[in-house]
Write an enzyme that holds these catalytic residues in place. Sequence first.
Site, PDB file in Angstrom:
ATOM      1  N   CYS A  44      37.320   6.781  56.494  1.00 25.86           N
ATOM      2  CA  CYS A  44      36.042   7.338  56.029  1.00 25.86           C
ATOM      3  C   CYS A  44      34.996   6.232  56.068  1.00 25.86           C
ATOM      4  O   CYS A  44      34.741   5.660  57.114  1.00 25.86           O
ATOM      5  CB  CYS A  44      36.180   7.983  54.663  1.00 25.86           C
ATOM      6  SG  CYS A  44      36.787   6.868  53.389  1.00 25.86           S
TER       7      CYS A  44
ATOM      8  N   ARG B  30      37.853   8.214  50.483  1.00 26.80           N
ATOM      9  CA  ARG B  30      38.026   9.639  50.775  1.00 26.80           C
ATOM     10  C   ARG B  30      39.235   9.861  51.675  1.00 26.80           C
ATOM     11  O   ARG B  30      39.935  10.861  51.581  1.00 26.80           O
ATOM     12  CB  ARG B  30      36.760  10.189  51.447  1.00 26.80           C
ATOM     13  CG  ARG B  30      35.599  10.359  50.510  1.00 26.80           C
ATOM     14  CD  ARG B  30      34.326  10.737  51.255  1.00 26.80           C
ATOM     15  NE  ARG B  30      33.720   9.593  51.921  1.00 26.80           N
ATOM     16  CZ  ARG B  30      32.576   9.635  52.613  1.00 26.80           C
ATOM     17  NH1 ARG B  30      31.930  10.778  52.740  1.00 26.80           N
ATOM     18  NH2 ARG B  30      32.073   8.559  53.165  1.00 26.80           N
TER      19      ARG B  30
END
Lengths: 147, 303
Positions: free
Chosen positions: B252, B257
Amino acid sequence: MSLPPQLAELVEEFSEVGPRDRLQLLLELSRELPALPERYADAAHSMEQVPECQSPLFLAVEVEPVEVDPDRAVHLFFSAPPEAPTTRGFASIMHTGLDGESAADVLAVPDDFYTALGLAQAVSPLRLRGMVAMLARIKKQVRAAAG
Amino acid sequence: MALGNDTDPKLAEYTHPDRLVTTEWLAAHLGAANQGSDGLVVVESDEDVLLYDTGHIPGAVKVDWHTELNDPVTRDYVDGTRFAEICGERGITRDTTVVFYGDRNNWWATYALWVFSLFGHPDVRILDGGRAKWQAEGREMTTEQPKPEVVEYPVVERDDATIRAFKDDVLAHLGQPLVDVRSPGEYSGELLHMPDYPQEGAVRGGHIPGAASVPWARAAAEDATFKPRADLEAIYQQEQGLAPDQDVIAYCRIGERSSHTWFVLTHLLGFEHVRNYDGSWTEWGNAVRVPIATGTERGSAAG
């Protein structure tokens, strides 16, 4: 560094305590962020979003018309959810420190004033970027309104 | 192993149901956790550094990834010595069952779990639905800070080869499956070009050539739990064409994430070899002469 008196006081409070207590101070400030007036109830449409904050934050800036107040006092309004206490804390620092100050004094706040709060260690530099962006956007709106 | 698994039927469909617990299971086991007798420690890991202090699950301790799991100087995670201190201070031994939960669909909880996995902590689990579901169900919260007895945690060397990828690993991996879990605007590259907005920390926008775009939160349901297995298979396998025997790298912006997606692929869908590239876009988008694709197409690294 010339800061408005309330902001200078906050900076002093933060600098006098250790990192853990700085977080507690920020938590207390987050609880003191005033509720929005009715005219900003629909925050997403009537306020400016600050996407640099990790959690949703909206801000609005009002500057007194020159015929009402020759100093052009600035009023700040913030909307951040309760599950974002850090963002609320940052907003509360801005509100406590700058609300009611003249446009000229708000614009004179150094962009790096936040370093004096000593929050980098307790909060992390990455998270602090939200506060940097908040001040930048406040100034931009003040500049546009006070033109 | 101190604690039995949650036998909830939804969890049973996942490949590693022992990596998740439901709010019911946790509520039923909390009494024992508070006495520190059955080897359960609940850890809250949030995006917001103050959220835990506004109220948390009774007995839960806090781990902050920015200020605790990251090395304060080098861009890296803490070493085995510091990790042992972090665990020991929280009453975690090598045999402890650690249940992570947090805000934002357990985004940071899965990140903390991934870091614990770098150190090979054996029993790590996620509270399905995290903080949001616990609160939505009106379960008990407290501001009382637990004071765990400090325990011994061994100094374990971090394993950076199995579930972590570095930039050179990604370069060597080009042509094989990659998953970009950022938002569509970050993937295409347009987000770095918005006027008047401070840069996000990368001088180039776009994605690693060949990467599939699957924003991480697609794996989460409305109530912040993980979607049922069939829904996850529909996204990652049927729609994106990934297969459990493939070597997959997820990334990410800074690797947080993508640890959520790493958890989904590894523990829920049983992908055998998934690595998280924590350098992610803030490294790739600033690196000199690495290939980049822009726009909505995956692109290829050829040529």
